[in-house]
Structure formats: C-alpha cells, structure tokens
Design a protein around this motif. Structure first.
Motif, PDB file in Angstrom:
ATOM      1  N   GLY A  50       0.782  -1.235   0.000  1.00 18.74           N
ATOM      2  CA  GLY A  50       0.000   0.000   0.000  1.00 18.74           C
ATOM      3  C   GLY A  50       0.809   1.277   0.000  1.00 18.74           C
ATOM      4  O   GLY A  50       0.309   2.334  -0.397  1.00 18.74           O
ATOM      5  N   ASN A  51       2.070   1.199   0.447  1.00 20.47           N
ATOM      6  CA  ASN A  51       2.887   2.417   0.539  1.00 20.47           C
ATOM      7  C   ASN A  51       3.657   2.643  -0.762  1.00 20.47           C
ATOM      8  O   ASN A  51       4.878   2.525  -0.820  1.00 20.47           O
ATOM      9  CB  ASN A  51       3.860   2.318   1.717  1.00 20.47           C
ATOM     10  N   ILE A  52       2.908   2.955  -1.808  1.00 23.23           N
ATOM     11  CA  ILE A  52       3.493   3.163  -3.132  1.00 23.23           C
ATOM     12  C   ILE A  52       3.596   4.661  -3.408  1.00 23.23           C
ATOM     13  O   ILE A  52       2.626   5.409  -3.237  1.00 23.23           O
ATOM     14  CB  ILE A  52       2.637   2.503  -4.231  1.00 23.23           C
ATOM     15  N   PHE A  53       4.773   5.093  -3.850  1.00 27.56           N
ATOM     16  CA  PHE A  53       5.002   6.502  -4.162  1.00 27.56           C
ATOM     17  C   PHE A  53       5.443   6.620  -5.621  1.00 27.56           C
ATOM     18  O   PHE A  53       6.271   5.838  -6.097  1.00 27.56           O
ATOM     19  CB  PHE A  53       6.065   7.089  -3.229  1.00 27.56           C
ATOM     20  N   THR A  54       4.882   7.588  -6.313  1.00 27.33           N
ATOM     21  CA  THR A  54       5.183   7.785  -7.729  1.00 27.33           C
ATOM     22  C   THR A  54       5.553   9.239  -7.995  1.00 27.33           C
ATOM     23  O   THR A  54       5.325  10.118  -7.155  1.00 27.33           O
ATOM     24  CB  THR A  54       3.971   7.421  -8.600  1.00 27.33           C
ATOM     25  N   LYS A  55       6.097   9.475  -9.164  1.00 25.56           N
ATOM     26  CA  LYS A  55       6.423  10.855  -9.551  1.00 25.56           C
ATOM     27  C   LYS A  55       5.166  11.721  -9.559  1.00 25.56           C
ATOM     28  O   LYS A  55       5.174  12.856  -9.093  1.00 25.56           O
ATOM     29  CB  LYS A  55       7.068  10.866 -10.940  1.00 25.56           C
ATOM     30  N   SER A  56       4.090  11.163 -10.102  1.00 25.03           N
ATOM     31  CA  SER A  56       2.862  11.947 -10.226  1.00 25.03           C
ATOM     32  C   SER A  56       2.256  12.299  -8.871  1.00 25.03           C
ATOM     33  O   SER A  56       1.590  13.330  -8.730  1.00 25.03           O
ATOM     34  CB  SER A  56       1.834  11.185 -11.066  1.00 25.03           C
ATOM     35  N   SER A  57       2.497  11.457  -7.853  1.00 27.25           N
ATOM     36  CA  SER A  57       1.933  11.733  -6.530  1.00 27.25           C
ATOM     37  C   SER A  57       2.812  12.664  -5.704  1.00 27.25           C
ATOM     38  O   SER A  57       2.337  13.303  -4.763  1.00 27.25           O
ATOM     39  CB  SER A  57       1.717  10.424  -5.759  1.00 27.25           C
ATOM     40  N   LEU A  58       4.090  12.761  -6.048  1.00 28.37           N
ATOM     41  CA  LEU A  58       5.023  13.561  -5.250  1.00 28.37           C
ATOM     42  C   LEU A  58       5.340  14.915  -5.887  1.00 28.37           C
ATOM     43  O   LEU A  58       5.668  15.866  -5.185  1.00 28.37           O
ATOM     44  CB  LEU A  58       6.327  12.787  -5.036  1.00 28.37           C
ATOM     45  N   LEU A  59       5.258  14.994  -7.206  1.00 18.99           N
ATOM     46  CA  LEU A  59       5.523  16.259  -7.891  1.00 18.99           C
ATOM     47  C   LEU A  59       4.229  17.055  -8.051  1.00 18.99           C
ATOM     48  O   LEU A  59       3.132  16.493  -7.998  1.00 18.99           O
ATOM     49  CB  LEU A  59       6.123  15.994  -9.275  1.00 18.99           C
TER      50      LEU A  59
END
Length: 303
Positions: free
Chosen positions: A193-202
């Motif tokens: 569940g702890n997935i981080f992506t460019k689109s979610s962080l930028l």
C-alpha cells in the motif's frame, strides 16, 4: 582520473616551452590500439598531444587501465543542475527507508514482447491491442516456449507475489520507477500500500510539463540513491542503475527472474509451494545483495 594518473592544470615550464608532437588517432580505419600507435611516440618524445579515437581495442589493456576508463565515465555522469535539484527534492519527499521498484508493464512494452496474457482488464487488453500494430502475440507452442525463455514482462500481480516470496513486508515504502501508462497496478497496490510515484510527489504542473526522458532521469536518480533496488526487467536503465549502485557501494540490487517464474508456474506450482520455490530461485542473488555480475573494474583498483 584521480588515483590512476596525475592530472595537472598547468604544464611544468620545461615542458610548456616545447611544441608537442601531434598524434592523430581519429582518422585510422578499424579498431585503434593506443599501445601500438601512441605509446611509442610518448616514450620517444615524452610530450605529445592526441586526437582521441572513438573506436579502439581494449582487450590488451591492463586491469587498472580498464578500471580507470569505466570509473572515470561513471564519475563524470551527472544530471543537469536544474534536473538534479528537482530529483533531490523528489528524493527528500520519499519516506525512508525505501525500495525503488522498476516495473515494466506498459502497453508498448507488452506489445513488443509479443506475449499472451490472460485475466487482464478490458482496458488493458484494448491498450495492448492498440500498441501492437503488426506485432501480434505468439500462438500455440511458441507462446509457451517464448514465456519459458523469460521473454514476458512480469505483471504487477506477479511482481507482488515474488516480493512476498522474498519476505519483503507489505508495509515497505516503495518508489515506483515506471513509465506512463503502467497497467494493472492494482495487482501490486493490493499487497503493497505504501506506493510513491512521480505523479503523486511532484506538482501537477511539473509532472505534466516533463518530457519522458526527464521522467526517466528522475527515476534513475532515485534508483541509484534508494536503500534497495528491484527490477522486473534487465534493460539499459537497469544495467546503468546496477553499475552505478555497485560503483557507489550500494549492493542491495536485485533483478527478478522472469524465466524462473515462468518455469515454476508452468509446472503447476501455486500458493505457498510457488512462493517457496521463488525464494530458492532468487536466494543467492538476494542474500548477496548484488543481483547481477558486474565488470571487474567496478570492484578492483577503486580509489
């Protein structure tokens, strides 16, 4: 080149007062050998200038020379200042520690592989068909043979299963290094569940204005600085990341075995039996924390 040769910014007066003997290496045909063509002039005149040759023999280089060459290239590899600043901000935003996962399951990737998949969503199947053009999937026995050769990308669901077999906790922070249009991502996020992506962080503006190569450069930067790196494929980026991580002394790098997964599932293994077998397939690489063999120059003569 520090540690291999002495580099000076200014020539000593006794050398600077002379005109160097010029050796042109650029116009030679075929493989060029510095030992045969340049070393004699250097030994005779002590002071030469050269026009480097792009094509050259390296098979007779001593190991320390090979090491100097490849390590100099990796030390010189940098992102532009603006891009490195953005990449550093992205790295700071990811909770630590974290695993960088290079997952390849985009429509064009699947279409190029010519592999057949069952159980995908209608939206994924449509996207694959649109990307196929004239590269239709293999049929009949060729489908099985192609998959057993390890030619088929792992789905997000298959990737999650392999990660589980390696006892990677579901609470692990995972940065998803992937291209646009990644399909079936729910197969991964249902377990991790702890997935981080460019689109979610930028910011939305930053992300939408970025070219594909810029996004790939960000993934590269994050991956070489992650606590561990796992790849479902062995493409050019994966080779670069593995080499740079080894160069930096970060050996928690692993390439998941598509061939191993295909062979085990073709035998009918499922559930806990499959997970135990997957652990055995990856055990040695996982325990070593390397995941792939690297040239000796990355491990020897490092200064």
């Amino acid at each position: 080149m520090n540690g291999f040769v002495k580099v000076v910014k200014e020539l000593p007066p006794e050398v600077a007062s002379k005109e160097p003997v010029h050796v042109d290496c650029s116009k030679r045909k075929g493989q060029f050998d510095y030992v045969e063509s340049v070393l004699p002039s250097l030994l005779e005149h002590k002071y030469i200038s050269i026009t480097p040759a792009m094509s050259q023999r390296r098979d007779r280089y001593p190991l320390y020379a090979k090491s100097a060459l490849c390590q100099a290239c990796y030390k010189a590899l940098r992102l532009s200042r603006a891009l490195e600043t953005k990449a550093s901000e992205l790295l700071d935003a990811i909770p630590k520690p974290f695993l960088s996962l290079h997952l390849r399951f985009e429509p064009d990737m699947v279409a190029y592989s010519q592999c057949e998949y069952r159980g995908l969503s209608p939206a994924s199947m449509k996207a694959i068909e649109e990307a196929q053009v004239d590269r239709k999937p293999w049929t009949g026995d060729l489908t099985r043979i192609w998959r057993l050769r390890g030619k088929c990308p792992l789905t997000p669901n298959e990737t999650a299963l392999v990660l589980e077999s390696l006892s990677i906790p579901p609470t692990t922070n995972i940065y998803l290094a992937a291209g646009d249009g990644l399909m079936e991502i729910e197969g991964l996020t249902e377990t991790y569940g702890n997935i981080f992506t460019k689109s979610s962080l930028l910011s939305r503006e930053d992300f939408t204005n970025m070219h594909g190569n810029t996004k790939a450069a960000l993934d590269y930067y994050i991956s070489i600085n992650s606590d561990s790196y796992v790849a479902t494929y062995f493409g050019n980026m994966d080779k670069m990341v593995a080499a740079m991580r080894a160069f930096k002394g970060l050996y928690k790098t692993l390439f998941l075995s598509r061939r191993g997964f295909a062979e085990l599932t073709s035998k009918g293994l499922r559930g806990k039996e499959l997970m135990a077998a997957l652990w055995k397939v990856h055990r040695d690489d996982f325990a070593m924390g390397r995941g792939s063999a690297l040239p000796e120059c990355f491990c020897e003569f490092k200064f």
